[in-house]
Design an enzyme around this catalytic site. Structure first.
Site, PDB file in Angstrom:
ATOM      1  N   LYS A 168       0.846  -1.194   0.000  1.00  0.00           N
ATOM      2  CA  LYS A 168       0.000   0.000   0.000  1.00  0.00           C
ATOM      3  C   LYS A 168       0.879   1.240   0.000  1.00  0.00           C
ATOM      4  O   LYS A 168       1.978   1.206   0.538  1.00  0.00           O
ATOM      5  CB  LYS A 168      -0.912   0.009   1.238  1.00  0.00           C
ATOM      6  CG  LYS A 168      -1.899  -1.152   1.317  1.00  0.00           C
ATOM      7  CD  LYS A 168      -3.008  -1.041   0.290  1.00  0.00           C
ATOM      8  CE  LYS A 168      -4.027  -2.155   0.463  1.00  0.00           C
ATOM      9  NZ  LYS A 168      -5.142  -2.045  -0.495  1.00  0.00           N
ATOM     10  N   LYS A 172       2.215  -8.962  -2.150  1.00  0.00           N
ATOM     11  CA  LYS A 172       1.613  -8.786  -3.472  1.00  0.00           C
ATOM     12  C   LYS A 172       1.353  -7.310  -3.730  1.00  0.00           C
ATOM     13  O   LYS A 172       1.079  -6.533  -2.805  1.00  0.00           O
ATOM     14  CB  LYS A 172       0.307  -9.564  -3.595  1.00  0.00           C
ATOM     15  CG  LYS A 172      -0.904  -8.910  -2.965  1.00  0.00           C
ATOM     16  CD  LYS A 172      -2.192  -9.611  -3.375  1.00  0.00           C
ATOM     17  CE  LYS A 172      -3.431  -8.828  -2.952  1.00  0.00           C
ATOM     18  NZ  LYS A 172      -3.619  -7.598  -3.761  1.00  0.00           N
ATOM     19  N   ASP A 185      -0.988  -4.300  -4.901  1.00  0.00           N
ATOM     20  CA  ASP A 185      -2.428  -4.108  -4.884  1.00  0.00           C
ATOM     21  C   ASP A 185      -2.945  -4.356  -6.288  1.00  0.00           C
ATOM     22  O   ASP A 185      -2.232  -4.188  -7.286  1.00  0.00           O
ATOM     23  CB  ASP A 185      -2.756  -2.687  -4.445  1.00  0.00           C
ATOM     24  CG  ASP A 185      -4.230  -2.497  -4.180  1.00  0.00           C
ATOM     25  OD1 ASP A 185      -4.670  -2.710  -3.039  1.00  0.00           O
ATOM     26  OD2 ASP A 185      -4.960  -2.157  -5.141  1.00  0.00           O
ATOM     27  N   GLU A 186      -4.208  -4.765  -6.385  1.00  0.00           N
ATOM     28  CA  GLU A 186      -4.764  -5.054  -7.713  1.00  0.00           C
ATOM     29  C   GLU A 186      -4.801  -3.830  -8.612  1.00  0.00           C
ATOM     30  O   GLU A 186      -4.847  -3.939  -9.842  1.00  0.00           O
ATOM     31  CB  GLU A 186      -6.173  -5.646  -7.582  1.00  0.00           C
ATOM     32  CG  GLU A 186      -7.276  -4.683  -7.227  1.00  0.00           C
ATOM     33  CD  GLU A 186      -7.407  -4.418  -5.735  1.00  0.00           C
ATOM     34  OE1 GLU A 186      -8.385  -3.774  -5.327  1.00  0.00           O
ATOM     35  OE2 GLU A 186      -6.512  -4.843  -4.971  1.00  0.00           O
ATOM     36  N   HIS A 214      -6.923 -11.950  -8.511  1.00  0.00           N
ATOM     37  CA  HIS A 214      -7.635 -11.035  -7.621  1.00  0.00           C
ATOM     38  C   HIS A 214      -9.078 -10.918  -8.068  1.00  0.00           C
ATOM     39  O   HIS A 214      -9.389 -10.896  -9.250  1.00  0.00           O
ATOM     40  CB  HIS A 214      -6.974  -9.656  -7.615  1.00  0.00           C
ATOM     41  CG  HIS A 214      -7.418  -8.806  -6.475  1.00  0.00           C
ATOM     42  ND1 HIS A 214      -8.637  -8.164  -6.452  1.00  0.00           N
ATOM     43  CD2 HIS A 214      -6.822  -8.511  -5.288  1.00  0.00           C
ATOM     44  CE1 HIS A 214      -8.764  -7.507  -5.317  1.00  0.00           C
ATOM     45  NE2 HIS A 214      -7.689  -7.693  -4.597  1.00  0.00           N
TER      46      HIS A 214
END
Length: 411
Positions: A166, A192, A194-195, A282
């Site tokens: 983030k 990961k 963020d999408e 996602h």
């Protein structure tokens, strides 16, 4: 005399259908006509079965009985739901669609089971799909799944923690790498993007991947543990596959793709033998279809098309979207026996924090990945402490020690 309801569509039971060559779709449907105490549900169902296969609202000469027998949808189950509302008719129905119409063509399959049917009933929801053997044999399922990912990480049985990077976008590659380093040395098993992360004015997947993998290398030298990083490569279908191959060449050890690219695009990437790293899908784009398609159906489709893990809803999240049972059911179908495919990780997600660990593990078991963004990065003592808090929470449940006691006695 022509019958009101075509026997070609209706004169079937599920135990008489060729289960190797028909997909079985289960729906809930509910319709209400105020002031009308009779609803011909079968006529409505006939429209749904035909619209998902051979015909339209008006039958034409070329739609022969032979064509309907070979290719049309057929009712194989009708289970009326009692109601005290005299103007309502509700039922769970099952339709069989022959794969002769599309074989293993996923976009065409979706048109049959989840296309025009939604235009006919006032309230219709696809609850489940049973895939036939002669279709599934053309799919490979997850390359790694639960077992393979555990082997990559050297973690044999506990849940895995995952750091969601983030903010969603705006960081430079170096800032991204620095954030990942801090959670990696705190023990996070995975990270990961963020999408929403894509190539922007100050960041692209190539540079981001290099900085993050360098951070993982440095953290491994310090901790002896190697994190998996799921790099976001979501893009136009024409670019996605090549982007995945390039990421592997650069050194990626995980890929993140969003459902919005489509199941066929996901399948193309996961089926490539040269892309031999775990792929995460996602789910955010799926939220738009929640009212018409159940989340376990999406989970099953994603597993069929080869994802190793996918985010799933949980009742305990900051944005609860489905019932407690539907959220847990995603884990069931992700890891149930399925034509020999590997188990897929479910990831109860959104607004999770370490204190939820006992609840999530009691509902989902040990074979879950718990993703956390603010619930890890928002720790008052920093990102590393946030990652450590998750590891402590997981360990406390594994050792059957209350979290507060574990925190006090095992710092």
């Amino acid at each position: 005399m022509e019958r009101v309801h075509d026997p070609v569509i209706f004169q079937h039971a599920i135990d008489g259908i060729d289960m190797k060559n028909n997909i079985i779709a289960t729906y809930y449907m509910s319709d209400r006509l105020p002031g009308v105490d009779f609803i011909d549900h079968f006529k409505l169902i006939e429209s749904i079965a035909i619209e998902g296969s051979t015909g339209s609202w008006q039958r034409v000469e070329e739609e022969s009985t032979e064509v309907r027998e070979m290719l049309s949808g057929k009712l194989v189950g009708y289970y009326e739901i009692p109601t005290e509302d005299e103007y309502r008719k509700s039922a769970v129905i099952q339709l069989a669609f022959p794969i002769n119409a599309w074989h293993d063509n996923v976009p065409m399959m979706l048109l049959s089971i989840a296309g025009n049917c939604f235009a006919y009933s006032q309230r219709i929801r696809l609850l489940d799909v049973v895939f036939p053997e002669n279709m599934v044999k053309n799919f490979r399922g997850p390359k790694f799944g639960v077992e393979g990912t555990r082997e990559l990480l050297g973690i044999p049985e506990r849940p895995l923690s995952l750091h969601i990077i983030k903010p969603k976008m705006g960081m430079t590659p170096k800032q991204t790498g620095d954030q990942v380093y801090q959670t990696a040395i705190g023990g996070a098993d995975m990270a990961k993007d963020d999408e929403m992360t894509s190539d922007t004015y100050n960041n692209n997947f190539r540079d981001r991947l290099k900085y993050v993998m360098d951070a993982i290398d440095r953290a491994e030298k310090r901790t002896g543990k190697r994190m998996i990083y799921f790099c976001s490569i979501t893009d136009e279908v024409s670019k996605l596959h090549e982007k995945a191959r390039e990421a592997v060449e650069i050194g990626a050890n995980g890929l993140l793709i969003t459902y919005s690219v489509g199941l066929s695009a996901i399948r193309e990437v996961t089926s490539d033998p040269d892309i031999n790293i775990p792929v995460m899908v996602h789910n955010s784009h799926m939220i738009a279809s929640m009212d018409t398609i159940s989340w376990p159906v999406f989970t099953k489709l994603i597993r069929l098309c080869g994802a190793d893990q996918t985010l799933t809803p949980t009742y305990w999240s900051s944005i609860p979207m489905v019932s407690l049972e539907e959220g847990i059911r995603c884990q069931h179908v992700a890891q149930a026996p399925f034509y020999g495919f590997k188990k897929m990780w479910s990831m109860p997600a959104a607004g999770t924090y370490p204190g939820l660990t006992p609840i999530l593990m009691s509902e989902y078991g040990k074979d879950i990945i718990i993703p956390s963004g603010g619930g890890m990065l928002g720790h008052p003592d920093g990102y590393t402490a946030g990652a450590q808090a998750w590891q402590q929470a997981i360990a406390s449940v594994m050792e059957d020690v209350p979290i507060d006691e574990y925190r006090r006695t095992r710092r």
